[in-house]
Design a protein around this motif. Structure first.
Motif, mmCIF file in Angstrom:
data_model
loop_
_atom_site.group_PDB
_atom_site.id
_atom_site.type_symbol
_atom_site.label_atom_id
_atom_site.label_comp_id
_atom_site.label_asym_id
_atom_site.label_seq_id
_atom_site.Cartn_x
_atom_site.Cartn_y
_atom_site.Cartn_z
ATOM 1 N N GLY A 1 52.418 106.931 66.943
ATOM 2 C CA GLY A 1 51.726 107.559 68.062
ATOM 3 C C GLY A 1 52.703 107.859 69.182
ATOM 4 N N SER A 2 52.188 107.919 70.375
ATOM 5 C CA SER A 2 53.003 108.141 71.560
ATOM 6 C C SER A 2 52.955 106.869 72.389
ATOM 7 C CB SER A 2 52.437 109.314 72.364
ATOM 8 O OG SER A 2 53.202 109.535 73.527
ATOM 9 N N GLY A 3 54.127 106.370 72.781
ATOM 10 C CA GLY A 3 54.187 105.155 73.571
ATOM 11 C C GLY A 3 55.564 104.534 73.504
ATOM 12 N N GLU A 4 55.643 103.278 73.883
ATOM 13 C CA GLU A 4 56.935 102.614 73.953
ATOM 14 C C GLU A 4 57.244 101.797 72.711
ATOM 15 O OE1 GLU A 4 58.234 102.051 78.540
ATOM 16 O OE2 GLU A 4 57.672 100.268 77.431
ATOM 17 N N VAL A 5 58.487 101.947 72.262
ATOM 18 C CA VAL A 5 59.056 101.061 71.258
ATOM 19 C C VAL A 5 59.853 100.035 72.043
ATOM 20 C CG1 VAL A 5 60.761 100.855 69.410
ATOM 21 C CG2 VAL A 5 59.188 102.792 69.427
ATOM 22 N N ARG A 6 59.601 98.767 71.767
ATOM 23 C CA ARG A 6 60.333 97.697 72.450
ATOM 24 C C ARG A 6 61.105 96.903 71.402
ATOM 25 N NH1 ARG A 6 55.018 97.415 74.767
ATOM 26 N NH2 ARG A 6 55.050 98.423 76.801
ATOM 27 N N ILE A 7 62.414 96.849 71.587
ATOM 28 C CA ILE A 7 63.295 96.119 70.687
ATOM 29 C C ILE A 7 63.626 94.797 71.369
ATOM 30 C CG2 ILE A 7 65.442 96.203 69.365
ATOM 31 C CD1 ILE A 7 63.580 98.658 68.880
ATOM 32 N N GLY B 1 65.627 91.122 71.442
ATOM 33 C CA GLY B 1 66.752 90.345 70.934
ATOM 34 C C GLY B 1 67.738 91.204 70.176
ATOM 35 N N GLY B 2 68.526 90.562 69.371
ATOM 36 C CA GLY B 2 69.462 91.307 68.548
ATOM 37 C C GLY B 2 70.819 91.466 69.188
ATOM 38 N N GLU B 3 71.494 92.544 68.839
ATOM 39 C CA GLU B 3 72.881 92.779 69.234
ATOM 40 C C GLU B 3 73.038 93.066 70.723
ATOM 41 O OE1 GLU B 3 74.051 95.916 66.588
ATOM 42 O OE2 GLU B 3 73.547 94.712 64.836
ATOM 43 N N THR B 4 71.995 93.589 71.350
ATOM 44 C CA THR B 4 72.035 93.853 72.791
ATOM 45 C C THR B 4 70.785 93.246 73.408
ATOM 46 O OG1 THR B 4 70.876 95.959 72.529
ATOM 47 C CG2 THR B 4 73.287 96.035 72.474
ATOM 48 N N SER B 5 70.699 93.294 74.716
ATOM 49 C CA SER B 5 69.491 92.788 75.351
ATOM 50 C C SER B 5 68.313 93.680 74.978
ATOM 51 C CB SER B 5 69.681 92.749 76.870
ATOM 52 O OG SER B 5 69.914 94.047 77.359
ATOM 53 N N ASP B 6 67.136 93.257 75.338
ATOM 54 C CA ASP B 6 65.932 94.022 75.001
ATOM 55 C C ASP B 6 66.074 95.478 75.443
ATOM 56 O OD1 ASP B 6 65.041 91.606 74.115
ATOM 57 O OD2 ASP B 6 63.410 91.409 75.540
ATOM 58 N N GLN B 7 65.548 96.378 74.614
ATOM 59 C CA GLN B 7 65.619 97.805 74.903
ATOM 60 C C GLN B 7 64.237 98.427 74.754
ATOM 61 O OE1 GLN B 7 68.996 100.123 73.370
ATOM 62 N NE2 GLN B 7 69.523 98.281 72.226
ATOM 63 N N ARG B 8 64.022 99.528 75.484
ATOM 64 C CA ARG B 8 62.764 100.270 75.393
ATOM 65 C C ARG B 8 63.074 101.752 75.224
ATOM 66 N NH1 ARG B 8 59.336 100.247 79.917
ATOM 67 N NH2 ARG B 8 61.172 100.293 81.221
ATOM 68 N N PHE B 9 62.257 102.405 74.424
ATOM 69 C CA PHE B 9 62.333 103.847 74.227
ATOM 70 C C PHE B 9 60.913 104.376 74.213
ATOM 71 C CE2 PHE B 9 66.139 102.223 72.246
ATOM 72 C CZ PHE B 9 67.115 103.153 72.551
ATOM 73 N N HIS B 10 60.706 105.530 74.834
ATOM 74 C CA HIS B 10 59.412 106.198 74.706
ATOM 75 C C HIS B 10 59.520 107.128 73.500
ATOM 76 C CE1 HIS B 10 56.235 109.126 75.165
ATOM 77 N NE2 HIS B 10 55.593 108.129 75.734
ATOM 78 N N VAL B 11 58.571 107.023 72.574
ATOM 79 C CA VAL B 11 58.555 107.887 71.397
ATOM 80 C C VAL B 11 57.283 108.716 71.388
ATOM 81 C CG1 VAL B 11 59.985 106.329 70.015
ATOM 82 C CG2 VAL B 11 57.496 106.126 69.901
ATOM 83 N N SER B 12 57.382 109.868 70.764
ATOM 84 C CA SER B 12 56.224 110.749 70.622
ATOM 85 C C SER B 12 56.105 111.199 69.186
ATOM 86 C CB SER B 12 56.370 111.980 71.525
ATOM 87 O OG SER B 12 56.403 111.615 72.876
ATOM 88 N N TRP B 13 55.115 110.673 68.504
ATOM 89 C CA TRP B 13 54.686 111.123 67.196
ATOM 90 C C TRP B 13 55.777 110.993 66.127
ATOM 91 C CZ3 TRP B 13 50.120 110.685 68.865
ATOM 92 C CH2 TRP B 13 49.760 111.161 70.115
ATOM 93 N N ASP C 1 60.243 112.852 69.081
ATOM 94 C CA ASP C 1 60.997 112.788 70.333
ATOM 95 C C ASP C 1 61.108 111.329 70.731
ATOM 96 O OD1 ASP C 1 62.190 114.067 72.746
ATOM 97 O OD2 ASP C 1 60.492 113.117 73.744
ATOM 98 N N ALA C 2 62.259 110.941 71.259
ATOM 99 C CA ALA C 2 62.458 109.578 71.745
ATOM 100 C C ALA C 2 63.497 109.604 72.857
ATOM 101 C CB ALA C 2 62.920 108.666 70.619
ATOM 102 N N ARG C 3 63.232 108.825 73.902
ATOM 103 C CA ARG C 3 64.185 108.731 75.007
ATOM 104 C C ARG C 3 63.945 107.445 75.779
ATOM 105 N NH1 ARG C 3 64.033 113.980 77.202
ATOM 106 N NH2 ARG C 3 63.204 114.563 75.193
ATOM 107 N N LYS C 4 64.968 106.999 76.477
ATOM 108 C CA LYS C 4 64.828 105.825 77.338
ATOM 109 C C LYS C 4 63.946 106.209 78.517
ATOM 110 C CE LYS C 4 68.963 103.537 75.913
ATOM 111 N NZ LYS C 4 69.984 102.588 76.270
ATOM 112 N N PRO C 5 63.187 105.254 79.072
ATOM 113 C CA PRO C 5 62.292 105.569 80.197
ATOM 114 C C PRO C 5 62.987 106.277 81.355
ATOM 115 C CG PRO C 5 61.766 103.414 79.332
ATOM 116 C CD PRO C 5 63.013 103.862 78.617
ATOM 117 N N ALA C 6 64.225 105.919 81.657
ATOM 118 C CA ALA C 6 64.947 106.549 82.774
ATOM 119 C C ALA C 6 65.287 108.007 82.491
ATOM 120 C CB ALA C 6 66.225 105.772 83.070
ATOM 121 N N GLU C 7 65.242 108.425 81.217
ATOM 122 C CA GLU C 7 65.577 109.798 80.835
ATOM 123 C C GLU C 7 64.370 110.726 80.808
ATOM 124 O OE1 GLU C 7 67.297 109.070 77.026
ATOM 125 O OE2 GLU C 7 69.230 108.494 77.847
ATOM 126 N N ILE C 8 63.185 110.192 81.057
ATOM 127 C CA ILE C 8 61.962 111.002 81.005
ATOM 128 C C ILE C 8 61.902 111.915 82.221
ATOM 129 C CG2 ILE C 8 59.436 110.928 81.095
ATOM 130 C CD1 ILE C 8 59.635 108.293 79.481
#
Length: 139
Positions: free
Chosen positions: A49-55, A57-69, A85-92
Motif C-alpha cells: 500500500g502507501s505508507g511508511e516502511v520502518r527498518i 536495527g541492523g547495520e545502521t540505526s532505524d530507518q524510515r521510507f515512504h513507499v507508494s504501491w 515510489d519510495a523516498r525518505k520522509p525528508a525528501e517528500i
C-alpha cells in the motif's frame, strides 16, 4: 548482532535499489494493513500500500521510507519490497503532495456515477495524506 540472526531487507524502485541490508525487523504497509516481519516469518506475497516502511536495527540505526504501491515478498530470512515510489520522509515534496490531495478531492467531487473514478480518487487521496503524514514526522 550477528547478521545470521537478522533479516535481509531490500527496498527497490524501478529506478534504484534504495536499501539492501540486514535488520532485526521491518514494518511495512501492505494494501490491507501494516505487517511486521521478523526472522522466520512464513512466506508471503502481498500488495504494497502507501505508507511508511520502518527498518529496525541492523547495520545502521532505524530507518524510515515512504513507499507508494507495489509488492512485497517475505521469506523466512529476507524481505524484498518492490515499490512504485519510495523516498525518505525528508525528501517528500510537500507542495506536490498537497496538490495531489487537492487533485484527488477534485476527482472525487467530479466522479458522478463512475465507481472506478471514486476508487482512483480514494487511492490518490490516501497516498497524498500518507506522504504528508510521513513528511510531518521526519524529525
Amino acid at each position: 548482532m550477528d547478521a545470521s540472526n537478522q533479516l535481509r531487507v531490500r527496498l527497490v524502485t524501478p529506478d534504484q535499489v534504495l536499501l539492501d541490508q540486514a535488520a532485526d525487523a521491518v514494518e511495512l504497509p501492505a494494501k490491507n494493513g501494516y505487517l511486521e516481519v521478523l526472522l522466520g516469518h512464513a512466506p508471503l506475497l502481498a500488495l504494497l500500500g502507501s505508507g511508511e516502511v520502518r527498518i529496525h536495527g541492523g547495520e545502521t540505526s532505524d530507518q524510515r521510507f515512504h513507499v507508494s504501491w507495489g509488492f512485497v515478498e517475505v521469506l523466512p530470512d529476507r524481505v524484498t519490497i518492490l515499490a512504485d515510489d519510495a523516498r525518505k520522509p525528508a525528501e517528500i515534496d510537500t507542495a506536490a503532495a498537497k496538490q495531489e490531495l487537492e487533485d484527488g478531492h477534485k476527482l472525487w467531487n467530479d466522479a458522478g456515477d463512475d465507481a472506478s473514478q471514486y476508487e482512483k480518487a480514494n487511492q490518490i487521496i490516501f497516498d497524498a495524506e500518507s506522504k504528508l503524514e510521513s513528511a510531518a514526522s521526519k524529525a
